[in-house]
Design a protein around this motif. Sequence first.
Motif, mmCIF file in Angstrom:
data_model
loop_
_atom_site.group_PDB
_atom_site.id
_atom_site.type_symbol
_atom_site.label_atom_id
_atom_site.label_comp_id
_atom_site.label_asym_id
_atom_site.label_seq_id
_atom_site.Cartn_x
_atom_site.Cartn_y
_atom_site.Cartn_z
ATOM 1 N N VAL A 12 12.966 22.531 -3.311
ATOM 2 C CA VAL A 12 13.797 21.586 -2.565
ATOM 3 C C VAL A 12 13.457 20.165 -3.004
ATOM 4 N N PRO A 13 14.462 19.397 -3.442
ATOM 5 C CA PRO A 13 14.180 18.027 -3.882
ATOM 6 C C PRO A 13 13.621 17.168 -2.747
ATOM 7 N N ASP A 14 12.727 16.273 -3.098
ATOM 8 C CA ASP A 14 12.140 15.343 -2.140
ATOM 9 C C ASP A 14 13.003 14.088 -2.116
ATOM 10 N N ASN A 15 13.947 14.056 -1.158
ATOM 11 C CA ASN A 15 14.835 12.898 -1.039
ATOM 12 C C ASN A 15 15.230 12.694 0.415
ATOM 13 N N ASP A 16 15.998 11.668 0.672
ATOM 14 C CA ASP A 16 16.374 11.321 2.050
ATOM 15 C C ASP A 16 17.279 12.366 2.693
ATOM 16 N N GLN A 17 17.903 13.228 1.897
ATOM 17 C CA GLN A 17 18.783 14.255 2.437
ATOM 18 C C GLN A 17 18.028 15.540 2.781
ATOM 19 N N ALA A 18 16.708 15.503 2.746
ATOM 20 C CA ALA A 18 15.914 16.717 2.984
ATOM 21 C C ALA A 18 14.877 16.512 4.088
ATOM 22 N N PRO A 19 15.322 16.154 5.306
ATOM 23 C CA PRO A 19 14.340 15.935 6.380
ATOM 24 C C PRO A 19 13.561 17.201 6.746
ATOM 25 N N LEU A 20 14.181 18.360 6.596
ATOM 26 C CA LEU A 20 13.460 19.599 6.888
ATOM 27 C C LEU A 20 12.319 19.804 5.895
ATOM 28 N N ARG A 21 12.489 19.329 4.673
ATOM 29 C CA ARG A 21 11.440 19.448 3.663
ATOM 30 C C ARG A 21 10.180 18.719 4.127
ATOM 31 N N GLU A 81 4.596 18.889 5.990
ATOM 32 C CA GLU A 81 3.579 18.622 7.011
ATOM 33 C C GLU A 81 2.787 19.889 7.316
ATOM 34 N N LYS A 82 3.508 21.003 7.526
ATOM 35 C CA LYS A 82 2.851 22.284 7.771
ATOM 36 C C LYS A 82 3.888 23.383 7.858
ATOM 37 N N PHE A 83 3.577 24.526 7.232
ATOM 38 C CA PHE A 83 4.412 25.732 7.304
ATOM 39 C C PHE A 83 3.604 26.727 8.133
ATOM 40 N N PRO A 84 3.706 26.635 9.468
ATOM 41 C CA PRO A 84 2.850 27.460 10.336
ATOM 42 C C PRO A 84 3.155 28.959 10.236
ATOM 43 N N THR A 85 2.242 29.736 10.756
ATOM 44 C CA THR A 85 2.448 31.181 10.807
ATOM 45 C C THR A 85 3.740 31.489 11.565
ATOM 46 N N ALA A 86 4.421 32.544 11.124
ATOM 47 C CA ALA A 86 5.670 33.052 11.709
ATOM 48 C C ALA A 86 6.835 32.073 11.598
ATOM 49 N N SER A 87 6.733 31.106 10.703
ATOM 50 C CA SER A 87 7.840 30.167 10.493
ATOM 51 C C SER A 87 8.841 30.739 9.492
ATOM 52 N N LEU A 135 11.898 37.029 1.752
ATOM 53 C CA LEU A 135 10.587 37.145 1.130
ATOM 54 C C LEU A 135 9.556 36.870 2.214
ATOM 55 N N VAL A 136 8.612 37.806 2.391
ATOM 56 C CA VAL A 136 7.630 37.687 3.467
ATOM 57 C C VAL A 136 6.236 37.689 2.868
ATOM 58 N N GLY A 137 5.482 36.651 3.191
ATOM 59 C CA GLY A 137 4.159 36.549 2.586
ATOM 60 C C GLY A 137 3.253 35.557 3.266
ATOM 61 N N HIS A 138 2.562 34.784 2.436
ATOM 62 C CA HIS A 138 1.408 33.993 2.871
ATOM 63 C C HIS A 138 1.512 32.549 2.402
ATOM 64 N N ASN A 139 0.717 31.728 3.029
ATOM 65 C CA ASN A 139 0.533 30.360 2.564
ATOM 66 C C ASN A 139 -0.744 30.285 1.755
ATOM 67 N N PRO A 140 -0.876 29.325 0.877
ATOM 68 C CA PRO A 140 0.000 28.176 0.669
ATOM 69 C C PRO A 140 1.202 28.458 -0.237
ATOM 70 N N GLY A 141 1.328 29.666 -0.753
ATOM 71 C CA GLY A 141 2.388 29.969 -1.703
ATOM 72 C C GLY A 141 3.785 29.711 -1.181
ATOM 73 N N LEU A 142 4.072 30.131 0.070
ATOM 74 C CA LEU A 142 5.427 29.945 0.595
ATOM 75 C C LEU A 142 5.758 28.465 0.753
ATOM 76 N N GLU A 143 4.833 27.721 1.325
ATOM 77 C CA GLU A 143 5.056 26.281 1.484
ATOM 78 C C GLU A 143 5.255 25.613 0.129
ATOM 79 N N ASP A 144 4.399 25.944 -0.821
ATOM 80 C CA ASP A 144 4.510 25.360 -2.155
ATOM 81 C C ASP A 144 5.827 25.731 -2.829
ATOM 82 N N LEU A 145 6.325 26.931 -2.563
ATOM 83 C CA LEU A 145 7.603 27.347 -3.132
ATOM 84 C C LEU A 145 8.736 26.472 -2.593
ATOM 85 N N VAL A 146 8.747 26.237 -1.298
ATOM 86 C CA VAL A 146 9.771 25.362 -0.715
ATOM 87 C C VAL A 146 9.682 23.977 -1.346
ATOM 88 N N LEU A 147 8.475 23.432 -1.435
ATOM 89 C CA LEU A 147 8.303 22.087 -1.970
ATOM 90 C C LEU A 147 8.691 22.005 -3.452
#
Length: 180
Positions: A121-130, A135-141, A106-118
């Motif tokens: 993906v559960p916010d817990n100690d096993q999700a350091p990438l989250r 913090e930031k979902f920069p362009t071309a990430s 899926l290729v698109g824009h922020n803030p939608g993509l970042e918000d979709l990940v958040l």
Amino acid sequence: MKTLTLLRHAKSGWDDTSLRDFDRALNAKGKRAAARVGRHWRDLALTFDTVVASPAVRVVETLEHVASGYGDDLAPAWDRRLYLASAVTLLDVVRELPDSVESALLVGHNPGLEDLVLMLVPDNDQAPLRDAVEEKFPTASTARLTFDVAHWADLAANGATLDLFVRPRDLDPTLGPEAD
């Protein structure tokens, strides 16, 4: 098991103030970043059964440059709903994918993509990438999520594992914000 890879468009230019937002093209750094991301995908042997993308000019150009680095045409289906879409709209689009698709891009824009990940993906100690995404979902990430489901329609909040999050600066420090 379903795999959803998200790509935010590469860095676009703001030089021509007469252009509509939809029509903004990539700048030179964005073109370099997109090609570098494509080479990284090739190195990781990423594959996609389907690609769904916003038709905005910066997304179209991002995919062209990613494909040049990747070494293959990604053949996207253009979906206007993805242009500046919210996470809820993006999730609706993904839930409509046919179950025969195992791996989608899926290729698109922020803030939608970042918000979709958040959202997914559960916010817990096993999700350091989250935390990095938050913090930031920069362009071309690139973010890759996996789901232990058989049907895209069954995707639910906190139901994903984020197993990859790569920013252009992780691949080449000259593509980071300090290099502007």
